[in-house]
Design an enzyme around this catalytic site. Structure first.
Site, mmCIF file in Angstrom:
data_model
loop_
_atom_site.group_PDB
_atom_site.id
_atom_site.type_symbol
_atom_site.label_atom_id
_atom_site.label_comp_id
_atom_site.label_asym_id
_atom_site.label_seq_id
_atom_site.Cartn_x
_atom_site.Cartn_y
_atom_site.Cartn_z
ATOM 1 N N TYR A 1 6.638 -9.860 6.576
ATOM 2 C CA TYR A 1 6.655 -8.418 6.797
ATOM 3 C C TYR A 1 7.320 -8.107 8.134
ATOM 4 C CZ TYR A 1 3.476 -7.263 2.938
ATOM 5 O OH TYR A 1 2.917 -7.080 1.696
ATOM 6 N N ASP B 1 0.822 -1.209 0.000
ATOM 7 C CA ASP B 1 0.000 0.000 0.000
ATOM 8 C C ASP B 1 0.858 1.262 0.000
ATOM 9 O OD1 ASP B 1 -2.347 -1.480 0.060
ATOM 10 O OD2 ASP B 1 -2.424 -1.509 2.253
#
Length: 304
Positions: free
Chosen positions: A123, A65
């Site tokens: 992540y 994002d």
């Protein structure tokens, strides 16, 4: 698809090239093409088309994002251009902006897909937990001066995540995914001085999952939530209680796993660069790239 002695694709059907790329997400509106916006996919495709001389479409393991970084993103595209992997790396890095870098390249089979062949993504989220800001880490971490965060409590909360579960409590509105099942392999928290690093490895991630998860973990670390409350909320799928998402700049896609690492055996290495052994057709000539100077070596927010 077959490969010649220097790693270039044999003429005929298009070849599929995988890349490992890095980018600093601060000046991008995410990975995916958006009309009128600067995105990572747009920059990569424009640079690649200048070399390939034909349209290309990139596919990524993770569609990050706006504001999210990547140190281990994996992507692929198909091309008719016959170049060795190291030539692609040098050519692309000469054309890309300074906040994107290609770290490795390898030819893969036509059935290999950066997204669908992947077994897991990992992540990392960084929190700078200090009363005094550090400008050299702030661009890639969440500056959290409000109170000391208990990293042991955060680690205990993370220990409730591994396994195959419904994580709807950490799914942002607007997702088109038909279910919210995710298999989390590992979830851990480490602290070194003022720096807290939270790493989660899973087969996939829901839309907004990591930032909502970090927002909830901050509640645990600050003492506002107990570990038991945290576990009960996500296990019950209580999305209403997870109200805040951590800011994007602390999040980074650090790795993607595959059944066979394409870069381990076919990727470029420093020793292969500038060896002078490439075949003439695998080199970039003056007609392949436009003239360019050679580069020297070298706060939580409400969720809507």
């Amino acid at each position: 698809m077959s490969v010649d002695a220097v790693g270039g694709a044999v003429e005929g059907a298009p070849a599929r090239l995988a890349l490992r790329v890095q980018y600093l997400g601060g000046h991008f509106f995410g990975w995916q093409w958006q009309p009128g916006q600067r995105t990572v996919q747009q920059c990569l495709e424009e640079a690649t088309e200048r070399i390939a001389r034909h349209p290309v479409r990139y596919h990524a393991a993770g569609r990050t994002d706006t504001g999210v970084h990547a140190s281990g993103q994996v992507v692929h595209f198909d091309t008719h251009k016959k170049l060795a992997p190291e030539t692609w790396v040098r050519g692309l890095n000469s054309l890309l902006p300074d906040d994107i870098a290609v770290r490795a390249a390898a030819y893969v089979s036509d059935h290999w897909h950066a997204r669908f062949t992947a077994l897991w993504r990992e992540y990392r989220y960084c929190i700078h937990n200090s009363t005094v800001p550090d400008l050299f880490v702030r661009a890639q971490s969440w500056y959290y001066p409000y109170c000391p965060l208990d990293s042991e409590a955060v680690a205990a909360a993370l220990a409730t995540l591994p396994g195959h579960h419904d994580f709807r409590a950490f799914r942002r509105a607007g997702s088109s995914r038909p279910h919210s099942l995710v298999h989390v392999y590992t979830a851990e928290c480490t602290r070194e001085g003022e720096q807290i690093a939270i790493r989660v490895r899973a087969n996939s991630f829901l839309y907004g999952m990591m930032r909502l998860l970090i927002g909830a973990l901050a509640e645990v670390g600050s003492g506002r939530w107990s570990v038991e409350r945290f576990a009960g909320l996500w296990q019950a799928g209580n999305r209403e209680q997870v109200k805040y998402a951590a800011p994007p700049q602390g999040l980074c896609l650090v790795g993607v796993g595959y059944p066979d690492d394409p870069f381990k055996t076919n990727g470029i290495g420093f020793a292969r660069c500038h060896t002078g052994q490439e075949k003439p057709e695998a080199r970039l000539g003056n007609g392949d790239l436009e003239s360019r100077e050679e580069r020297p070596p070298h706060e939580m927010s409400p969720l809507h």
